[in-house]
Design a protein around this motif. Structure first.
Motif, mmCIF file in Angstrom:
data_model
loop_
_atom_site.group_PDB
_atom_site.id
_atom_site.type_symbol
_atom_site.label_atom_id
_atom_site.label_comp_id
_atom_site.label_asym_id
_atom_site.label_seq_id
_atom_site.Cartn_x
_atom_site.Cartn_y
_atom_site.Cartn_z
ATOM 1 N N UNK A 604 -1.070 21.450 9.873
ATOM 2 C CA UNK A 604 0.076 21.387 8.965
ATOM 3 C C UNK A 604 0.586 22.796 8.673
ATOM 4 N N UNK A 605 1.917 22.933 8.739
ATOM 5 C CA UNK A 605 2.548 24.223 8.459
ATOM 6 C C UNK A 605 4.003 23.949 8.116
ATOM 7 N N UNK A 606 4.328 24.075 6.823
ATOM 8 C CA UNK A 606 5.686 23.703 6.384
ATOM 9 C C UNK A 606 6.746 24.626 6.952
ATOM 10 N N UNK A 607 6.369 25.771 7.457
ATOM 11 C CA UNK A 607 7.337 26.712 8.029
ATOM 12 C C UNK A 607 7.383 26.657 9.557
ATOM 13 N N UNK A 608 6.846 25.566 10.102
ATOM 14 C CA UNK A 608 6.807 25.436 11.563
ATOM 15 C C UNK A 608 7.457 24.135 12.005
ATOM 16 N N UNK A 609 8.070 24.175 13.163
ATOM 17 C CA UNK A 609 8.490 22.978 13.903
ATOM 18 C C UNK A 609 8.019 23.174 15.337
ATOM 19 N N UNK A 610 7.163 22.276 15.785
ATOM 20 C CA UNK A 610 6.700 22.356 17.171
ATOM 21 C C UNK A 610 7.623 21.540 18.062
ATOM 22 N N UNK A 611 8.032 22.159 19.157
ATOM 23 C CA UNK A 611 8.875 21.482 20.144
ATOM 24 C C UNK A 611 8.080 21.373 21.441
ATOM 25 N N UNK A 612 7.839 20.150 21.865
ATOM 26 C CA UNK A 612 7.047 19.915 23.083
ATOM 27 C C UNK A 612 8.002 19.455 24.172
ATOM 28 N N UNK A 613 8.205 20.342 25.131
ATOM 29 C CA UNK A 613 9.092 20.027 26.252
ATOM 30 C C UNK A 613 8.253 19.400 27.370
ATOM 31 N N UNK A 635 12.669 31.742 14.766
ATOM 32 C CA UNK A 635 12.113 32.457 15.930
ATOM 33 C C UNK A 635 11.030 31.598 16.570
ATOM 34 N N UNK A 636 10.735 31.923 17.833
ATOM 35 C CA UNK A 636 9.621 31.236 18.484
ATOM 36 C C UNK A 636 8.357 32.084 18.351
ATOM 37 N N UNK A 637 7.281 31.626 18.960
ATOM 38 C CA UNK A 637 5.994 32.314 18.809
ATOM 39 C C UNK A 637 5.975 33.703 19.384
ATOM 40 N N UNK A 638 6.936 34.009 20.267
ATOM 41 C CA UNK A 638 6.998 35.340 20.881
ATOM 42 C C UNK A 638 7.967 36.253 20.152
ATOM 43 N N UNK A 639 8.521 35.770 19.057
ATOM 44 C CA UNK A 639 9.461 36.573 18.288
ATOM 45 C C UNK A 639 10.893 36.480 18.767
ATOM 46 N N UNK A 640 11.169 35.641 19.758
ATOM 47 C CA UNK A 640 12.541 35.457 20.230
ATOM 48 C C UNK A 640 13.334 34.666 19.203
ATOM 49 N N UNK A 664 6.444 26.766 19.251
ATOM 50 C CA UNK A 664 6.381 26.586 17.804
ATOM 51 C C UNK A 664 7.444 27.480 17.179
ATOM 52 N N UNK A 665 8.463 26.852 16.602
ATOM 53 C CA UNK A 665 9.507 27.602 15.910
ATOM 54 C C UNK A 665 9.037 27.921 14.492
ATOM 55 N N UNK A 666 9.429 29.118 14.032
ATOM 56 C CA UNK A 666 9.050 29.568 12.697
ATOM 57 C C UNK A 666 10.288 29.760 11.848
ATOM 58 N N UNK A 667 10.185 29.266 10.622
ATOM 59 C CA UNK A 667 11.266 29.484 9.671
ATOM 60 C C UNK A 667 11.073 30.846 9.025
ATOM 61 N N UNK A 668 12.074 31.704 9.195
ATOM 62 C CA UNK A 668 11.987 33.048 8.637
ATOM 63 C C UNK A 668 12.691 33.162 7.305
ATOM 64 N N UNK A 919 17.652 17.172 31.276
ATOM 65 C CA UNK A 919 17.754 17.652 29.893
ATOM 66 C C UNK A 919 18.564 16.685 29.041
ATOM 67 N N UNK A 920 19.630 16.125 29.603
ATOM 68 C CA UNK A 920 20.442 15.163 28.861
ATOM 69 C C UNK A 920 19.636 13.919 28.507
ATOM 70 N N UNK A 921 18.695 13.557 29.359
ATOM 71 C CA UNK A 921 17.966 12.310 29.181
ATOM 72 C C UNK A 921 16.676 12.421 28.387
ATOM 73 N N UNK A 922 16.134 13.636 28.250
ATOM 74 C CA UNK A 922 14.871 13.743 27.508
ATOM 75 C C UNK A 922 14.811 15.045 26.737
ATOM 76 N N UNK A 923 15.000 14.947 25.433
ATOM 77 C CA UNK A 923 14.880 16.121 24.567
ATOM 78 C C UNK A 923 13.412 16.390 24.271
ATOM 79 N N UNK A 924 13.095 17.609 23.854
ATOM 80 C CA UNK A 924 11.711 17.881 23.436
ATOM 81 C C UNK A 924 11.307 16.993 22.266
ATOM 82 N N UNK A 925 10.034 16.692 22.193
ATOM 83 C CA UNK A 925 9.497 15.980 21.033
ATOM 84 C C UNK A 925 9.333 17.000 19.913
ATOM 85 N N UNK A 926 9.990 16.744 18.801
ATOM 86 C CA UNK A 926 9.964 17.673 17.670
ATOM 87 C C UNK A 926 8.947 17.202 16.636
#
Length: 1023
Positions: A604-613, A635-640, A664-668, A919-926
């Motif tokens: 659990x991490x309220x400042x995270x959203x994991x995107x599984x492609x 940002x993502x885990x690499x700071x992008x 894993x996206x981070x809320x800044x 990509x149009x047919x399958x988005x990442x699982x959020x």
């Protein structure tokens, strides 16, 4: 001659009532129910007496009948039969609850499809008293009575059926008379096959009239009357006559003009009848396909199932077809076709120890060019159908041939020349079939599938008796009762003499099934994608937590709804009510399985959203984040940093999510958000492309800045809607006829156009159209860094016998278009030079259709549509239909779908079309509020072949991975794993084989080579 022939025909009909030497009435009481009630609960019902001529139920009702009669002592030891006609279908049980015999009192198709006399075998001891329970269904073999072209004012569009008692008697059976009538029937039918001036007609007519004279209007003379008939029947076949292997068959539609609920009982009726036939006729073989049907019987009629297993073991019952159900092969995805085999063949092996070697699809509406590879890599060698004989314009040139798929895989294929799977073993069928058999110059044998089908039933006694008489009869092919698998093995010895057919087996009919029942098609597409994603995510968790049983059930539920009258849209309302409910349940199942897996691989991490492609392509389209992330850096885990755009209360973020990966996206911290630009000019533009719309909401220009060229043909418009009158000559839900575009069409009228909204992630405009009695709402969007123009569409659809299409006239010079099919693509002409070309005026495409010339192309993508027309440089997509038969309510109401226009540099194989379509047919699982702490175990570092499946093996705890080359060229990939001490063992699609082994190097990489369109599967095993 005509006078004597009329005498013969009348005589044959006239003596039928004398089949009972004497009879007594049967006493009956019944209990009516709306839904089926199991045998064990029948005594809890309230029964009341009923007589012949009285009504017992209406359409789709059920009832239990209790039949009783005291038999005269003089009947002891003599042959007894019962005539029972309750209008609908009936199933007779013995006292321990095992189904014994089935009867059908009504058929709207053919009198041969009815059966109302039960000939009790010697093994069925009545003991001087009839005391039986019968389950009755108020529907015929083909459902209830429906108008096949219902008028708009029809009172009962869903049909009606009067359940009425028509006959109930038991008596002494006159077998000699029954046999005489069969002799007589064979000669009458033989007579009808002969030329008018053939001398044999006179001989046949003389024999039949002599039999009538000997009968002398007295049933007791039946044996004597058979004499002259038998003389004619004993005349031998020509030495050059072909041989027919006749296989008892009962094609049972899993859902069609009846709900699946009724199919369960149809299986019991059919299978009990055929067990009776096997007992009565040593040497008779019955064959049945579809593992799901056996599973139904196992669950609902276990004692009947055990009797089937015994007959499979002794060889008198043949298991046919490797699929879970006889699935549609146009709309079903590549992975779904694989799972049809995986679950079908595993069921038959687990339950019966039997390896099915054929794909048995007599009634499917066309066959994908991807099938041969899937067939062979599922351990099957042979393919059977007869449906291509239904072609509207062109006669298929072969009955037995080698079918070659897009990858070069070959399958020995047979089309029975009777052109039916419902044969009656009749001279009027077999003589034309013998003459029609196109390989008669090199082969001397063909297959006949005989028995009552579609609604089930199988061969009656009469059909088997036909076969026995035609074993060696003058003028006929030589009929032998036998097994299909043995026939195919004999056929394979002559495969070097056969012609090849390369590419799809396109059915020149039933083109409307690519569009009808759009919600079912959409849910199927979404679930195919979601199940693959669910397996991928569950494979990231510890193996002991893998929900194998739940996924097994989920796949089987999806597979049953891919039956060839369900997903094509050709079934009744009751079928789709259940399908929509089951699809909704499957979405919930997948959601729960994903949530359970995330608990084990994330925290659990309220400042995270994991995107599984879970795609084998990088995902760079916008993703939606929680509303609470508005105004924050992402940002993502690499700071992008991801671009963020807040629009209509929704937060969109865009950045790259690599293939087969977890980000894993981070809320800044809060940051100043870019102000969205709004403007009236209806232009969507970025650095790559510019799209311009007019005041009518039509696309008037598309300019590819990168290529420096126009996308549409000069002066023509795209995103043009047309509403066509849609009245095919027959088969409303099934067909689109070639003349549909000759009638006046209706265009769309614009109701509103919003301002264009532009931001760092995307620009969009909202359009609302009126067309006919319906409304179309679209959000048209162009994302940053992409040329793909998306049309997210919602339609309130209220049309009657109309078809909605959208057109894009693209400026690409090509004589053929490429269509996405299962695990590959096929090219088809964009012209009508030949009758074969023009017949393909409506064809199937899955996620994309592409027009390419050297160096450039334009594709149309979609997320749930299948019907396309590509004549004269037009990308024309069929969106919706509104037939009224057999489902009066088909497709009415809200419809949701997305299609997209994609210009691209380079031809299809080197373009981004396949990437964008995926990509149009399958988005990442959020996963909001979850930080996933694992990565996918495999990554393709180079090469274009794609990792399509990551799952647990069916019979072990090993992982299974599946790759496919989709671009039509040889390829090499470098595969990297983060697993330790593992190797790959190649296996087939049903995971039964252990073939070549592949070791990872010191950097945990290995190289794999692929042939064009090759599909390869590997188990991941410990060293």
């Amino acid at each position: 001659m005509k006078l004597y022939l009329d005498r013969c025909r009348r005589f044959w009909r006239r003596c039928e009532p004398d089949l009972f030497i004497e009879s007594i009435p049967v006493r009956a009481e019944f209990a009516r129910t709306a839904e089926p009630v199991p045998f064990d609960e029948r005594l809890k019902l309230e029964y009341k007496p009923i007589e012949i001529g009285e009504d017992w139920g209406e359409a789709w009702d059920s009832a239990w009948f209790h039949l009783q009669a005291d038999l005269p002592e003089a009947w002891a030891g003599r042959e007894i039969a019962m005539q029972l006609n309750l209008s609908g279908e009936s199933l007779i049980f013995n006292n321990d609850g095992t189904p014994m015999f089935a009867l059908t009192g009504n058929s709207v198709i053919n009198a041969n499809y009815t059966k109302d006399i039960c000939q009790f075998p010697k093994s069925f001891q009545l003991g001087g008293r009839l005391d039986l329970y019968v389950e009755a269904a108020a529907n015929s073999l083909f459902g209830v009575f429906m108008d096949e072209e219902p008028h708009r004012l029809i009172e009962k569009p869903e049909g009606y059926f009067p359940g009425k008692v028509k006959a109930m008697k038991i008596g002494l059976f006159n077998r000699e008379l029954w046999q005489m009538r069969l002799d007589f029937e064979m000669l009458l039918l033989y007579f009808d096959t002969l030329p008018e001036n053939d001398y044999r007609r006179r001989k046949l007519l003389h024999a039949m009239n002599e039999a009538i004279n000997l009968y002398a209007d007295n049933p007791a003379n039946a044996a004597k009357a058979r004499g002259p008939l038998q003389e004619m029947l004993r005349l031998p076949a020509l030495a050059s006559a072909l041989t027919v292997t006749a296989v008892g068959h009962a094609h049972i539609d899993t859902g069609w003009l009846w709900p699946v609920r009724e199919t369960i009982r149809k299986c019991a009726r059919t299978f009990s009848n055929q067990l009776d036939m096997i007992e009565k006729y040593p040497g008779y073989v019955f064959g049945a396909s579809q593992a799901q049907h056996y599973a139904f019987v196992k669950e609902h009629y276990p004692s009947l199932y055990e009797k089937i297993k015994a007959r499979v073991a002794d060889g008198s019952w043949e298991i046919q077809g490797g699929m879970w159900v006889e699935a549609d092969c146009n709309l079903t995805s590549g992975e779904s076709l694989v799972r049809q085999f995986l679950h079908g063949k595993n069921f038959f092996m687990d339950e019966f120890g039997f390896d099915v070697k054929n794909l048995w699809l007599p009634d499917v509406f066309g066959y994908s060019a991807a099938l041969p590879q899937i067939i062979r890599k599922s351990g099957c060698n042979y393919f059977l159908t007869q449906k291509i004989s239904w072609n509207q314009f062109n006669e298929f040139p072969h009955n037995t041939f080698i079918w070659e798929g897009i990858d070069g895989t070959e399958v020995l294929t047979h089309f029975p020349p009777e052109n039916t799977y419902n044969a009656f073993v009749s001279p009027t069928e077999l003589v034309p079939a013998q003459n029609r058999f196109k390989e008669a110059d090199v082969l001397d044998e063909f297959l006949s599938l005989f028995g009552i089908g579609d609604g089930g039933g199988g061969p009656k006694e009469e059909f088997i008796e036909h076969a026995l008489r035609l074993g060696n009869m003058e003028g006929m092919p030589k009929v032998r009762l036998g097994r299909a698998d043995a026939f195919f093995e004999r056929l394979a010895k002559h495969s070097d003499k056969l012609y090849h057919w390369v590419g799809e087996l396109y059915l020149e009919m039933h083109r409307g099934t690519l569009t009808t029942q759009a919600r079912t098609k959409r849910n199927n597409r979404k679930l195919e994608q979601l199940l693959a994603a669910t397996e991928f995510i569950c494979s990231l968790a510890p193996r002991e937590s893998y929900p194998a049983e739940a996924l097994d059930k989920a796949w089987k539920k999806l597979l049953i709804n891919q039956f060839h009258d369900i997903i094509p849209g050709s079934s009744i309302t009751k079928v789709y009510e259940v399908t929509e409910k089951e699809h909704a349940e499957l979405f919930k199942v997948c959601e729960k399985l994903i949530a359970d897996a995330l608990e084990t691989i994330g925290s659990a991490d309220e400042n995270a959203v994991s995107l599984i492609n879970t795609l084998p392509y990088a995902y760079n389209a916008p993703v939606e984040l929680p509303a609470s992330w508005a105004g924050c850096a992402v940002t993502d885990g690499c700071g992008n940093e991801f671009k963020v755009q807040v629009e209509d209360g929704k937060v969109y973020a865009q950045g790259e999510i690599p293939a087969d990966s977890v980000v894993v996206l981070r809320r800044g911290a809060p940051q100043e958000q870019p102000v969205l630009e709004t403007r009236r000019e209806t232009v969507l533009e970025n650095e790559l492309v510019r799209y311009e719309f007019n005041a009518a909401g039509e696309l008037v220009r598309g300019f590819d800045k990168e290529a420096g060229r126009e996308i549409l043909r000069d002066g023509e418009k795209g995103n043009v809607f047309s509403l066509y009158v849609d009245r095919p000559n027959t088969f409303e839900a099934w067909d689109v006829d070639i003349f549909y575009d000759q009638e006046e069409r209706t265009g769309a009228e614009i109701k509103s156009i919003s301002d264009v909204v532009s931001g760092p992630v995307r620009s969009s405009v909202k359009l609302v159209f009126a067309i006919g009695n319906s409304e179309i709402r679209q959000e048209v969007s162009l994302r940053a860094g992409s040329k793909r123009l998306d049309f997210a569409t919602e339609v309130e659809w209220h049309e009657v016998r109309r078809m909605l299409r959208v057109l894009f006239p693209v400026d690409v010079m090509t004589s053929e278009a490429a269509f996405d099919i299962q695990y590959g693509y096929v090219k088809r002409p964009t012209h009508g030079n030949t009758s074969w070309d023009s017949a393909k005026f409506e064809v199937v495409g899955h996620r994309y259709v592409d027009f390419s010339e050297r160096g450039y192309g334009v594709a149309i993508l979609n997320d749930c549509k299948y019907g396309h027309r590509t004549n004269q440089g037009n990308l024309d997509l069929c969106l919706l239909r509104s037939p009224k038969y057999p489902d009066w309510n088909a497709d009415q109401g809200r419809q949701v779908f997305t299609y997209a226009l994609l210009p691209h540099t380079g031809e299809l194989a080197v373009s981004n079309v396949m990437h964008e379509a995926a990509v149009l047919n399958r988005a990442p699982i959020a996963a909001p509020g979850v930080a996933v702490q694992v990565q996918a175990p495999f990554q393709v570092l180079s090469g274009t072949s794609t990792l399509e499946v990551l799952k647990k093996a069916e019979k072990s705890d090993d992982l299974v991975i599946r790759f496919v080359e989709t671009r039509g060229g040889a390829d090499r990939i470098v595969l990297k794993t983060n697993l330790e001490n593992v190797k790959l063992v190649e296996t087939n699609l049903v995971e039964w084989t252990s073939e070549a082994e592949y070791e990872f190097d010191g950097g945990n990489c290995l190289e794999l080579a692929f042939k064009p369109f090759e599909l390869r599967t590997f188990k991941v095993v410990k060293k």
